[in-house]
Design an enzyme around this catalytic site. Structure first.
Site, PDB file in Angstrom:
ATOM      1  N   ASP A 163     -24.144 -20.862   0.579  1.00  0.00           N
ATOM      2  CA  ASP A 163     -25.196 -21.884   0.513  1.00  0.00           C
ATOM      3  C   ASP A 163     -25.405 -22.482  -0.875  1.00  0.00           C
ATOM      4  O   ASP A 163     -26.431 -23.103  -1.143  1.00  0.00           O
ATOM      5  CB  ASP A 163     -26.547 -21.325   1.002  1.00  0.00           C
ATOM      6  CG  ASP A 163     -26.600 -21.249   2.511  1.00  0.00           C
ATOM      7  OD1 ASP A 163     -25.685 -21.786   3.157  1.00  0.00           O
ATOM      8  OD2 ASP A 163     -27.560 -20.659   3.044  1.00  0.00           O
ATOM      9  N   HIS A 199      -8.277 -19.393 -25.031  1.00  0.00           N
ATOM     10  CA  HIS A 199      -9.156 -19.844 -23.944  1.00  0.00           C
ATOM     11  C   HIS A 199     -10.311 -18.879 -23.695  1.00  0.00           C
ATOM     12  O   HIS A 199     -10.804 -18.743 -22.573  1.00  0.00           O
ATOM     13  CB  HIS A 199      -8.342 -20.070 -22.657  1.00  0.00           C
ATOM     14  CG  HIS A 199      -7.469 -21.274 -22.756  1.00  0.00           C
ATOM     15  ND1 HIS A 199      -6.411 -21.508 -21.910  1.00  0.00           N
ATOM     16  CD2 HIS A 199      -7.491 -22.318 -23.615  1.00  0.00           C
ATOM     17  CE1 HIS A 199      -5.806 -22.641 -22.246  1.00  0.00           C
ATOM     18  NE2 HIS A 199      -6.452 -23.146 -23.286  1.00  0.00           N
ATOM     19  N   ASP A 201     -15.692 -24.597 -29.493  1.00  0.00           N
ATOM     20  CA  ASP A 201     -14.950 -25.733 -28.933  1.00  0.00           C
ATOM     21  C   ASP A 201     -15.766 -26.174 -27.725  1.00  0.00           C
ATOM     22  O   ASP A 201     -15.772 -25.512 -26.694  1.00  0.00           O
ATOM     23  CB  ASP A 201     -13.542 -25.285 -28.534  1.00  0.00           C
ATOM     24  CG  ASP A 201     -12.666 -26.437 -28.037  1.00  0.00           C
ATOM     25  OD1 ASP A 201     -13.209 -27.524 -27.736  1.00  0.00           O
ATOM     26  OD2 ASP A 201     -11.441 -26.239 -27.941  1.00  0.00           O
ATOM     27  N   ASP A 246     -14.652 -33.811 -26.972  1.00  0.00           N
ATOM     28  CA  ASP A 246     -13.951 -32.541 -27.188  1.00  0.00           C
ATOM     29  C   ASP A 246     -13.927 -32.253 -28.693  1.00  0.00           C
ATOM     30  O   ASP A 246     -13.129 -32.829 -29.408  1.00  0.00           O
ATOM     31  CB  ASP A 246     -12.528 -32.684 -26.618  1.00  0.00           C
ATOM     32  CG  ASP A 246     -11.724 -31.391 -26.691  1.00  0.00           C
ATOM     33  OD1 ASP A 246     -12.284 -30.366 -27.119  1.00  0.00           O
ATOM     34  OD2 ASP A 246     -10.539 -31.415 -26.328  1.00  0.00           O
ATOM     35  N   HIS A 277      -0.281 -23.975 -30.431  1.00  0.00           N
ATOM     36  CA  HIS A 277      -0.537 -25.115 -29.541  1.00  0.00           C
ATOM     37  C   HIS A 277      -0.247 -26.419 -30.262  1.00  0.00           C
ATOM     38  O   HIS A 277      -0.022 -26.433 -31.475  1.00  0.00           O
ATOM     39  CB  HIS A 277      -1.979 -25.078 -29.001  1.00  0.00           C
ATOM     40  CG  HIS A 277      -3.054 -25.115 -30.060  1.00  0.00           C
ATOM     41  ND1 HIS A 277      -3.463 -26.274 -30.672  1.00  0.00           N
ATOM     42  CD2 HIS A 277      -3.817 -24.120 -30.607  1.00  0.00           C
ATOM     43  CE1 HIS A 277      -4.429 -26.012 -31.529  1.00  0.00           C
ATOM     44  NE2 HIS A 277      -4.665 -24.704 -31.528  1.00  0.00           N
ATOM     45  N   HIS A 327      -4.032 -34.122 -27.682  1.00  0.00           N
ATOM     46  CA  HIS A 327      -3.868 -34.484 -26.275  1.00  0.00           C
ATOM     47  C   HIS A 327      -4.645 -35.754 -26.038  1.00  0.00           C
ATOM     48  O   HIS A 327      -5.533 -36.103 -26.821  1.00  0.00           O
ATOM     49  CB  HIS A 327      -4.318 -33.346 -25.346  1.00  0.00           C
ATOM     50  CG  HIS A 327      -5.725 -32.851 -25.563  1.00  0.00           C
ATOM     51  ND1 HIS A 327      -6.838 -33.519 -25.094  1.00  0.00           N
ATOM     52  CD2 HIS A 327      -6.202 -31.753 -26.207  1.00  0.00           C
ATOM     53  CE1 HIS A 327      -7.932 -32.844 -25.426  1.00  0.00           C
ATOM     54  NE2 HIS A 327      -7.583 -31.771 -26.119  1.00  0.00           N
ATOM     55  N   HIS A 340      -8.273 -33.273 -20.813  1.00  0.00           N
ATOM     56  CA  HIS A 340      -6.831 -33.448 -21.034  1.00  0.00           C
ATOM     57  C   HIS A 340      -6.467 -34.659 -20.198  1.00  0.00           C
ATOM     58  O   HIS A 340      -6.141 -34.537 -19.025  1.00  0.00           O
ATOM     59  CB  HIS A 340      -6.048 -32.201 -20.606  1.00  0.00           C
ATOM     60  CG  HIS A 340      -6.284 -31.030 -21.515  1.00  0.00           C
ATOM     61  ND1 HIS A 340      -5.835 -29.770 -21.249  1.00  0.00           N
ATOM     62  CD2 HIS A 340      -6.926 -30.940 -22.708  1.00  0.00           C
ATOM     63  CE1 HIS A 340      -6.194 -28.943 -22.229  1.00  0.00           C
ATOM     64  NE2 HIS A 340      -6.858 -29.640 -23.122  1.00  0.00           N
ATOM     65  N   GLU A 389      -6.441 -31.623 -33.544  1.00  0.00           N
ATOM     66  CA  GLU A 389      -7.019 -30.271 -33.555  1.00  0.00           C
ATOM     67  C   GLU A 389      -6.067 -29.180 -34.032  1.00  0.00           C
ATOM     68  O   GLU A 389      -5.689 -28.301 -33.257  1.00  0.00           O
ATOM     69  CB  GLU A 389      -7.555 -29.928 -32.162  1.00  0.00           C
ATOM     70  CG  GLU A 389      -6.595 -30.192 -31.009  1.00  0.00           C
ATOM     71  CD  GLU A 389      -7.190 -29.750 -29.670  1.00  0.00           C
ATOM     72  OE1 GLU A 389      -7.682 -28.620 -29.594  1.00  0.00           O
ATOM     73  OE2 GLU A 389      -7.152 -30.535 -28.710  1.00  0.00           O
ATOM     74  N   TYR A 393      -4.547 -18.942 -36.286  1.00  0.00           N
ATOM     75  CA  TYR A 393      -5.050 -17.766 -35.565  1.00  0.00           C
ATOM     76  C   TYR A 393      -4.261 -16.558 -36.062  1.00  0.00           C
ATOM     77  O   TYR A 393      -3.061 -16.447 -35.801  1.00  0.00           O
ATOM     78  CB  TYR A 393      -4.877 -17.959 -34.055  1.00  0.00           C
ATOM     79  CG  TYR A 393      -5.355 -19.337 -33.607  1.00  0.00           C
ATOM     80  CD1 TYR A 393      -6.701 -19.569 -33.330  1.00  0.00           C
ATOM     81  CD2 TYR A 393      -4.458 -20.403 -33.516  1.00  0.00           C
ATOM     82  CE1 TYR A 393      -7.136 -20.832 -32.961  1.00  0.00           C
ATOM     83  CE2 TYR A 393      -4.890 -21.666 -33.147  1.00  0.00           C
ATOM     84  CZ  TYR A 393      -6.230 -21.873 -32.866  1.00  0.00           C
ATOM     85  OH  TYR A 393      -6.652 -23.142 -32.516  1.00  0.00           O
ATOM     86  N   ARG A 441     -10.167 -23.417 -35.911  1.00  0.00           N
ATOM     87  CA  ARG A 441      -9.666 -24.692 -35.372  1.00  0.00           C
ATOM     88  C   ARG A 441     -10.667 -25.765 -35.760  1.00  0.00           C
ATOM     89  O   ARG A 441     -11.874 -25.513 -35.795  1.00  0.00           O
ATOM     90  CB  ARG A 441      -9.484 -24.636 -33.850  1.00  0.00           C
ATOM     91  CG  ARG A 441      -9.003 -25.958 -33.256  1.00  0.00           C
ATOM     92  CD  ARG A 441      -8.457 -25.830 -31.823  1.00  0.00           C
ATOM     93  NE  ARG A 441      -9.423 -25.394 -30.849  1.00  0.00           N
ATOM     94  CZ  ARG A 441      -9.516 -24.178 -30.332  1.00  0.00           C
ATOM     95  NH1 ARG A 441      -8.676 -23.243 -30.723  1.00  0.00           N
ATOM     96  NH2 ARG A 441     -10.438 -23.875 -29.436  1.00  0.00           N
ATOM     97  N   GLU A 463     -11.385 -29.778 -34.656  1.00  0.00           N
ATOM     98  CA  GLU A 463     -10.962 -30.788 -33.674  1.00  0.00           C
ATOM     99  C   GLU A 463     -11.884 -31.989 -33.690  1.00  0.00           C
ATOM    100  O   GLU A 463     -13.102 -31.854 -33.577  1.00  0.00           O
ATOM    101  CB  GLU A 463     -10.963 -30.169 -32.263  1.00  0.00           C
ATOM    102  CG  GLU A 463     -10.674 -31.177 -31.156  1.00  0.00           C
ATOM    103  CD  GLU A 463     -10.542 -30.532 -29.779  1.00  0.00           C
ATOM    104  OE1 GLU A 463     -11.183 -29.489 -29.557  1.00  0.00           O
ATOM    105  OE2 GLU A 463      -9.809 -31.084 -28.949  1.00  0.00           O
TER     106      GLU A 463
HETATM  107 MG    MG Z   1     -11.231 -28.731 -27.493  1.00  0.00          MG
HETATM  108 ZN    ZN Z   2      -8.937 -30.500 -27.224  1.00  0.00          ZN
END
Ligand code: MG
Ligand code: ZN
Length: 460
Positions: free
Chosen positions: A46, A250, A267, A278, A361, A365, A372, A405, A409, A426, A428
């Site tokens: 529900d 992530h 992020d 972003d 990475h 993007h 993305h 970005e 790491y 990072r 970005e």
């Molecule tokens: Mg990001």
């Molecule tokens: Zn990004």
């Protein structure tokens, strides 16, 4: 879910449908384009997930209700748009909110004809009859494939009456995604606003941050700013990662306590009126970078500056990445994370991808309705024999929007000086490609280490 606003401008969407029709004419002399929005999804009993429309469908209609399909009938000289949507239902509307309904849809959305959903199975075979080409998504979901097959079957059954079914199937995404790759001034205006809200949220997080808080509390500050400023949603799940968590790409916002002496990587970006932002910032929990943190932060910031300088019309999509890699790799050599005795030279280190244990990475993007965003990263080529990997990287054009970005790491390893262990950084920002270079739309939050320290100091 938000119904279309009173300021709804049907012309924006009519113009996009006309452009799509033109591309269909060039490719196949026209045909029928068919695109459905995203299904609603249940979270648990529900209770459903907040509804999010399909970006391609929304791009062509501006309509954000679930259970809707657009059919565009394109001939040499005409375009006829059909919207299939939920019928009015006073009983359901008491529970779920107002529905636009097929009676009001044509006027408000600037669509030629609107029908109740229930007529899809009878109307679609009519619309498909004697079309040469069908433009739709295929191999996207078993359910939509099944329905398209059913409708085409219905047309095939009429062959003895001289009615032909389409003989060509084209991927509608290939055309729509090319269109979405170049943003109009209206779209860029919304993206500027989305990025400004997200930047404010990052500023708020930096100001509120104190040792002893938990990652989820920082996330709450971000969400507060997004919603308070009118953004409907996050553009993606926020990452708030402190200490070693920042080295998990992530990671979400967890329950880890923020400790003095460690960094906090955020992020996070909001979605405003269907457009994503972003932004990533990394800052010291107690407001002051340590020596090793500062060294790696400044390398990352310099790498971003180099990438920004390479973000301009005429350069390819990969050039900002290559510019960032050069600065990052030199920095890693300077700080002895890469041993010069092993790699010999900077160029050789780049050739060997010696940065990879610390930067895994890409630097950019596309950004747009999807975080993305869509659009090929390779130049589209009419030469079908050319394999994708042989196509050159996309040339940047005014109106494209990318993120920039770079990051570092550093996981514990005996080849790495211990002072750098578990540092994850990072930075970005969101860049609109312009005729002059690029416009950074996310700089409402400081990026230089000294500026971040000043902001946090003022908030103590
Ligand atoms: Mg990001
Ligand atoms: Zn990004």
């Amino acid at each position: 879910m938000n119904s279309p606003k009173t300021s709804f401008n049907a012309n924006i969407y009519r113009t996009r449908r006309a452009r799509l029709a033109e591309l269909m004419r060039q490719q196949a002399g026209g045909g029928l384009a068919l695109i459905a929005t995203a299904p609603a999804a249940y979270r648990n009993r529900d209770s459903d997930y907040p509804y999010r429309h399909d970006s391609d469908f929304f791009y062509l209609t501006g309509f954000d209700e679930p259970d809707a399909t657009l059919a565009l009938n394109v001939s040499d000289s005409q375009i006829e748009s059909h919207l299939f949507c939920r019928p009015k239902d006073p009983e359901r509307e008491i529970w779920d909110g107002l529905r636009l309904g097929p009676e009001a849809a044509p006027e408000l959305l600037g669509i030629d004809f609107a029908h109740a959903n229930q007529t899809l199975d009878s109307k679609l075979p009519e619309l498909l009859a004697n079309q040469t080409a069908l433009y739709t998504r295929f191999a996207n979901s078993a359910e939509s494939d099944r329905r398209v097959r059913h409708w085409i079957d219905q047309v095939r059954k009429q062959s003895r009456a001289g009615i032909n079914a389409p003989s060509q199937l084209h991927d509608i995404e290939a055309l729509v995604h090319e269109m979405r790759l170049i943003k109009s001034p209206d779209e860029i205006a919304i993206m500027r606003q989305a990025a400004a809200i997200s930047a404010q949220a990052h500023v708020r997080a930096m100001r509120m941050c104190r040792p002893g808080m938990h990652e989820y509390q920082i996330e709450a500050e971000l969400l507060h700013e997004f919603r308070h400023s009118g953004a409907q949603s996050v553009a993606y799940n926020s990452i708030v990662a402190t200490g070693a968590n920042a080295c998990i790409l992530h990671y979400r916002a967890g329950a880890t306590e923020l400790r003095a002496g460690e960094l906090c990587l955020i992020d996070a970006g909001c979605e405003l009126d269907g457009y994503a932002s972003d932004i990533t910032r990394t800052f010291p929990v107690n407001g002051v970078f340590s020596g090793p943190q500062r060294a790696l932060y400044d390398i990352t910031e310099a790498a971003q500056a180099a990438a920004i300088a390479a973000t301009k019309v005429g350069n390819t999509f990969i050039q900002p990445h290559e510019a960032a890699l050069r600065v990052l790799t030199q920095g890693l050599i300077d700080e002895k994370l890469i041993a010069l005795s092993e790699v010999g030279s900077l160029d050789n280190a780049l050739e060997l991808a010696a940065y990879r244990p610390f930067y895994m990475h890409r630097t950019s993007h596309w950004l747009g309705m999807d975080v993305h965003d869509v659009g090929s990263y390779r130049e589209p080529s009419a030469d079908l024999a050319l394999h994708n990997q042989d196509k050159p990287w996309r040339k940047l054009q005014a109106g494209m929007v990318i993120t920039i970005e770079p990051g570092l790491y550093i996981r514990p390893a005996n080849t790495v000086p211990e002072a750098f262990w578990n540092i994850g950084i990072r930075i970005e920002d969101d860049a609109v490609i312009t005729a002059q270079g690029c416009e950074l739309i996310s700089r409402g939050v400081p990026v230089l280490a000294s500026e971040i320290e000043n902001l946090m100091h003022e908030s103590k």
